[in-house]
Design a protein around this motif. Sequence first.
Motif, PDB file in Angstrom:
ATOM      1  N   LYS A   2       0.850  -1.178   0.000  1.00  0.00           N
ATOM      2  CA  LYS A   2       0.000   0.000   0.000  1.00  0.00           C
ATOM      3  C   LYS A   2       0.891   1.234   0.000  1.00  0.00           C
ATOM      4  O   LYS A   2       1.973   1.229   0.575  1.00  0.00           O
ATOM      5  CB  LYS A   2      -0.899   0.018   1.233  1.00  0.00           C
ATOM      6  CG  LYS A   2      -1.817  -1.200   1.335  1.00  0.00           C
ATOM      7  CD  LYS A   2      -2.627  -1.153   2.619  1.00  0.00           C
ATOM      8  CE  LYS A   2      -3.502  -2.398   2.737  1.00  0.00           C
ATOM      9  NZ  LYS A   2      -4.285  -2.403   4.002  1.00  0.00           N
ATOM     10  N   ASN A   4       0.881   5.798  -0.171  1.00  0.00           N
ATOM     11  CA  ASN A   4       0.173   7.064  -0.055  1.00  0.00           C
ATOM     12  C   ASN A   4       1.092   8.151  -0.569  1.00  0.00           C
ATOM     13  O   ASN A   4       2.152   8.416   0.013  1.00  0.00           O
ATOM     14  CB  ASN A   4      -0.212   7.318   1.406  1.00  0.00           C
ATOM     15  CG  ASN A   4      -1.006   8.611   1.573  1.00  0.00           C
ATOM     16  OD1 ASN A   4      -1.303   9.295   0.604  1.00  0.00           O
ATOM     17  ND2 ASN A   4      -1.347   8.923   2.817  1.00  0.00           N
ATOM     18  N   SER A   6       0.217  11.336  -1.044  1.00  0.00           N
ATOM     19  CA  SER A   6      -0.212  12.680  -0.664  1.00  0.00           C
ATOM     20  C   SER A   6       0.832  13.330   0.239  1.00  0.00           C
ATOM     21  O   SER A   6       1.562  12.653   0.966  1.00  0.00           O
ATOM     22  CB  SER A   6      -1.562  12.618   0.056  1.00  0.00           C
ATOM     23  OG  SER A   6      -1.453  11.855   1.245  1.00  0.00           O
TER      24      SER A   6
END
Length: 651
Positions: A2, A4, A6
Amino acid sequence: MKHNDSGEFCILYIEPADEKDAVFEAIGQQKKPVVILLPSSGRARLFQRPEDFSDLKHIKRQQNLAIVFVIAGNEYLRQLASRYGFPSYVSMDALSKALEESRVAVSHQRAMAKTARTRPLVPPEPVITTRKTVPLTQASQQPNVVAPPKPTSSPMHKNPSSPLHRNPSTPLPNVQPPAFVPPVPPPQPKRRSSRAVLVLLVVLSLLLLGGAGVGYYLFLYHPATTNTAPAAPPVIGHVYFLSSEQVSENSNQGLNDQILIDLHSVPAPTSGNSYYAWLLSDNSQGDSTVIPLGRLALSQGNIHFLYSGDAQHTNLLAITSRFLITEEPTTPAPISPSPDYSTWRFYGEISQTPDPRDANHYSLLDHLRHLLASDPLLNEMELPGGLSNWLFRNTEKLQEWTVSARDRWEENPDLGFVRRQTLRTLAYLDGLSYIQPDMPPNMDVPVTPHLASVGLINVQGPDQTPPSYLTHILHHLNGLLNTPGATDDMRRKAAQIITAMSNVQQWLAQMRSDAKQIVFMSDAQLGKASSFALLNDMVDMANRAYTGSTNPETGQVQPGVMWIHDQLQSLATLNITRYTPGTYSPEIVPTKQPVSNSYPRNVGTRLIASTGLNTHAANVGTRLIASSPLNRRATEEDAMNRVPTKTFTLL
C-alpha cells in the motif's frame, strides 16, 4: 503493498506477500522522499536480509532519493538499515516528532549525514554511512559550523603563586650586649689520656664522612619534587581530518580534504583582533606549506568550525601535519601566520619523531599517511589513496560480484556468467598475482580491473609480497602503537580495529572457500541446488565483511569494514594545547638543518607544487614529477620485515 503519495512524502507500507521486484520498481518511480513502513506483526519476505538493503542502496544512489525506514519491534532490522545508510525510526510518531523539532527542508541522504548547515530531511541518527566513488564536484567555499559530540577536555587553570608573609617580631629592648670576654683555655690534658682522645677524633671523623656521603647520595639520586619536569599543558580540544569521499581512482583527492576544529575554554581575543587557523607542513619538509583555514568564531568560549576543503579536494594529511591558531588584527585579514610568536595562541601536531626500533624509522605521521593518504607500495601499483581507502572500496565491490552471480543463477541461469563473477570475486580476495592456483588449469581469468592487484587476505603465508590489505594495515597499526606520540586513545582504538579485522578475515576466508568450490564445478554440478546454497553463502559473507553482523544469541554487533574504515579515519586527530613561548618554537618555514642519517626517509623527497596533488612520498630519492600523475612512485623496502616490540595478529 500500500502506498500514499499525498503530502511531501511517498509512504509505502510493505505487506508480507510483497515481491521484491514490484516494490523496488515502485520506489524507483518516485520523485519525492520515500518512507518505508515494515509490518509490526507478521513476517514480511522483503527487507529481512542484508542484500535487500544493499540493492535498495543502489536504487537510492541511481535515483538520488531520500529513503527512511519505520520499523517497529525489530531492533536488528533497524540496525541493519542503519548500516546501509538508511535512517530508521520506531514509529511514525517518532518520525513526525523529529520532523517537527528540526523544521528542515528536504535534502538528499548524503547531505543529511555529512553536513550540519544543509538542513536534512530528518535529523540524522548515529548511523554508519556508506561511501561510493563519485565524480569530483566543486566543494563549498563557505566554512560550515558544526557541533559534534564534545570530547572531554581539561579546563585551563592558572595557579599563581602566593608570596609568603612573615609577621615581624616585637623589637627587643635597647640593651647593650656584654663586653666580649675571651674564653679561658682548658687545662692541658694528662699524657695518659692522649691516646683515647685520638681514637675519639678518628671515630667522629668517620661518622662525619659517612653522613656527608649519605647526604650526597640522597641529594643526587632523590631530588626534591620541585625540580621535576613541568607537566604537559592541558588539552583544550581536538582537530580532526575528515573525508568528503569525493574520490576518484586516479588520485588521493577527496580523502582527508576537510578539517573539523573543536575547542573549549578559549578566552576571547582582545578588541580589534580575531583568531585565525592555519595548517602547516612537516617540521623536516624542505618546501614549506601554509594553508589558511579562515577566521574562527568564538561562542561562549567554544570554537566549532568545519573547513570544507578546496575545489580540488586536496588531501591535506598528505602535505600537512601541524595546526596553529594565531590572534591577529581582524582587518586586514592576514595571508600568512605571523612569525611573531607573541601572536601564537594554540598549537598541535602529529608526531614526526622516528621510531628507532623500526627498520624503516617510521614515525606516527608516516603510519597514518600510509593508512589514510598515500602508501608508497600502492602508489607504485597505481593505487593512490592509502590502505584504508582500498580495503573499503574493494570489500564493497565483493557485494556487487556475489549478488549479481546469485541473482543470475536464480532468475535466468547463465552458468558462464555465474562462473565469471565468482572468478572476479576470487581475484579481489586473492589478488591477481595469486589467483592462478585457485583456478582449474584450463581456465582463464576474466577481464578484471587492476584494482584487484592487491588481495584482501593473505593466501601465500605471512611473507606474501605484496601483502594483502588486512596484513598491511595490521603492520602499520602495530607500528603505530610503538611510535613516539601514540596516545592511549589511539591504542584503545587500534585494539578494537584489530579485533574487527579478525572477524572480517574469517568471513572473507569463508567466501574464498565457497568461491573455490564453485569455479571447480562442472556445468552439471553448478546447476544443482547445492551450488545455489554456496552462492547465497557468499552473498552473506560479503555483507558481513562489509557491514558487520549481529550475534543472534548475545545481540553483540560485530563490525565490518565500514566501521574499520571510519575508525582508521578517526586516528588522524591532533591534540590542541595553549602555545607557550619558550617551551617549543615550531617554525613556519622548516629548518634547513640536514636530516639525520638515522632517519633517511625525507632525503631527496620533492613536492612539486604545480601538480596540485603534493602526494606524500616517504622514501629516499622519491620525486613527484608534475608532468605525469602516474609517476608518483615510491619504494617501501622491507616494509614487512619490521619486528615491533609488541604486535597483534589476526586470529
